[in-house]
Scaffold this active site. Structure first.
Site, PDB file in Angstrom:
ATOM      1  N   HIS A 141      -1.112  64.229  19.366  1.00 40.09           N
ATOM      2  CA  HIS A 141      -1.298  65.663  19.666  1.00 40.09           C
ATOM      3  C   HIS A 141      -2.013  66.413  18.549  1.00 40.09           C
ATOM      4  O   HIS A 141      -2.471  67.534  18.757  1.00 40.09           O
ATOM      5  CB  HIS A 141       0.063  66.319  19.950  1.00 40.09           C
ATOM      6  CG  HIS A 141       0.622  65.893  21.264  1.00 40.09           C
ATOM      7  ND1 HIS A 141       0.517  66.657  22.400  1.00 40.09           N
ATOM      8  CD2 HIS A 141       1.234  64.753  21.647  1.00 40.09           C
ATOM      9  CE1 HIS A 141       1.062  66.014  23.413  1.00 40.09           C
ATOM     10  NE2 HIS A 141       1.511  64.851  22.980  1.00 40.09           N
ATOM     11  N   ASP A 170      -6.249  72.226  14.019  1.00 39.26           N
ATOM     12  CA  ASP A 170      -5.260  72.146  15.090  1.00 39.26           C
ATOM     13  C   ASP A 170      -5.724  71.087  16.071  1.00 39.26           C
ATOM     14  O   ASP A 170      -6.924  71.006  16.365  1.00 39.26           O
ATOM     15  CB  ASP A 170      -5.172  73.508  15.807  1.00 39.26           C
ATOM     16  CG  ASP A 170      -3.755  73.866  16.212  1.00 39.26           C
ATOM     17  OD1 ASP A 170      -2.959  72.938  16.467  1.00 39.26           O
ATOM     18  OD2 ASP A 170      -3.455  75.072  16.290  1.00 39.26           O
TER      19      ASP A 170
END
Ligand code: ADQ
Length: 454
Positions: free
Chosen positions: A155, A363
């Site tokens: 992720h 991110d």
């Protein structure tokens, strides 16, 4: 049809599903729509040593969890996962706090999970393992003779080989990736960096479609961006517009434009630079003073890791400075909360906002950007200011894309957003919504499971 088995560090409790659930629980709900097994840590610390597997059944899904003991939690979770892998894979080598005993604890916990999970598996289960806490789990399952198709999804970002080599015993971790049939990344950039590591550090050959011939079989690296349940979130936002919380927020703005930031309180999210940027906006563009209000909701997170305590102190100080410098008796420029708020409330707040500020230094994807877009009103949409280093930027180019390391650039983007004509806001948001309503959580699950089943 094969049963789907999801493995993640934290397993949502069954009553967390629905509107209150967080990112992963919502994102993976589609994978388990026909039932299945969700396995992982309960979130509990057992007093003595590791406990038995606990099972709860709900809506055809079995939630099977185990507790960790304090030592495991310290070495595996606080230690290697969050003090070595998290900073490394967010390009923050200087924040790495590596200890060999933490790495050993990390491998041991993965071995324990593997032993417990192997007993739960049926021969044709498709096993989908999530995130950096569990990279070695596939390899440990293989050692126990598990022959199932095994998939892994990261992720968070992946780093170029020149950074990855800073990880002590990094080769061991790279080899662990090779135990999977499919390894998924949020973006093509992360996938390419991973394959470069496989080639340069392990000396294996990667085909252009991401296939790698390993000593034990074939692994394929794919890019498969995660999305949200955009329709569900849009419906939530429309309804929440009339909720008491949104009404109270709007009343408190007395007509001022709302700038909103929603993050976990994490050094990867670029919050100090964002606070500085807001200060620069008020300083360099005084016409916006008293006309905007910035609400930052930053849910406290990983408070056992010292870097997270430090960033909290830094933000407290910066928030105080900004308000001390610019506030008027009837205007507080920056409202800063360190609590999580419910998804309904968030949805209504996003919809009420003129600017969504999403400026992480790095991110994997960033779901807040997608939630902000899904929540907008087509007739009077807000503007997304988005870091070029969020995975989401690969797909969301109609946002105002900024370099999060430059507070002046963020301030200029905020200014541009505040003066942007309605037609341009509508045009940009319509394109962004097209992406967010196509690359959804459902599409993410479907694509990954299709690759895994192939
Ligand atoms: P996170 O780093 O947690 O996730 P993000 O993608 O933004 O980051 O997801 C956070 C989720 O938690 C969102 O659904 C958001 O609404 C919610 N949330 C965040 N702050 C909140 C707050 N203060 N109050 C209430 N809810 C809050 C990791 C990776 C990301 C990747 C996701 C999913 O770091 O890059 O997008 O996994 O793959």
């Amino acid at each position: 049809m094969a049963r789907i088995v999801i493995v993640s560090n934290r397993v949502p409790s069954p009553n967390e599903r629905g509107p209150r659930a967080g990112g992963l629980a919502v994102g993976l709900a589609d994978a388990l729509k026909d039932g299945g097994l969700w396995f992982g840590w309960s979130g509990e610390i057992a007093k003595t040593s590791r406990s038995e597997v606990k099972r709860v059944e709900a809506d055809g899904i079995t939630y099977a969890t185990i507790d960790l003991c304090q030592e495991d939690y310290d070495r595996f979770y606080v230690g290697f996962a969050n003090s070595t892998l998290w900073p490394l894979l967010h390009f923050r080598l200087g924040l790495i706090d590596f200890k060999r005993e933490d790495l050993e604890g990390y491998i041991e916990v993965n071995r324990t999970y593997a032993a417990a999970l192997a007993l739960e598996l049926r021969p044709d289960d498709l096993v989908w393992i999530h995130d950096y806490h569990l990279i070695p789990l596939g390899q440990e399952l293989r050692k126990l003779g598990v022959k199932n198709r095994l998939g892994f999804f990261l992720h968070i970002p992946f780093v170029p080989a020149s950074l990855f080599t800073a990880l002590p015993q990094g080769n061991q971790l790279l080899r662990a990736f090779c135990a999977y049939d499919v390894v998924g990344f949020q973006t093509d950039e992360h996938r390419r960096d991973f394959l470069d590591c496989i080639e340069q550090i392990l000396g294996l050959k990667a085909e252009s479609d991401g296939q790698v011939e390993t000593s034990t079989g074939r692994m394929q690296a794919i890019a498969n961006p995660i999305g949200i349940d955009a329709r569900g979130f849009a419906a939530l936002a429309t309804k929440a517009e009339r909720s008491p919380e949104t009404q109270r927020l709007k009343a408190s703005l007395v007509g001022r434009a709302l700038v909103i930031g929603v993050d976990r309180l994490d050094y990867s999210k670029g919050l100090p630079n964002r606070f500085d940027a807001f200060g620069r906006l008020l300083n360099s563009f005084p016409e916006h003073r008293q006309k905007v209000s910035y609400l930052q909701i930053a849910a406290r997170s990983r408070e056992d890791v010292s870097e997270y305590q430090a960033i909290r102190r830094e933000l407290d100080r910066k928030a105080g400075n900004i308000n001390g410098r610019f506030a008027e008796f009837d205007w507080v420029p920056l409202r800063y909360m360190t609590r999580a708020v419910g998804r309904n409330t968030l949805a209504g707040f996003y919809r009420a906002a003129r600017i969504g500020l999403v400026t992480p230094l790095r991110d994997g994807m960033n779901l807040v950007a997608k939630e902000f877009i899904a929540a907008q009103d087509d007739n009077d949409p807000g503007v997304l200011v988005l870091s070029r280093f969020a995975g989401a930027a690969e797909d969301l180019s109609e946002a105002l894309i900024v370099n999060p390391f430059d507070p002046d650039e963020i301030a200029e983007a905020m200014h541009q957003a505040l003066i942007m004509p309605l037609d341009e806001r509508k045009d940009r948001m319509a394109r962004l919504r097209g992406r967010v309503f196509t690359v959804t959580a459902e599409a993410y699950c479907r694509e990954f499971l299709k690759a895994l089943a192939a």
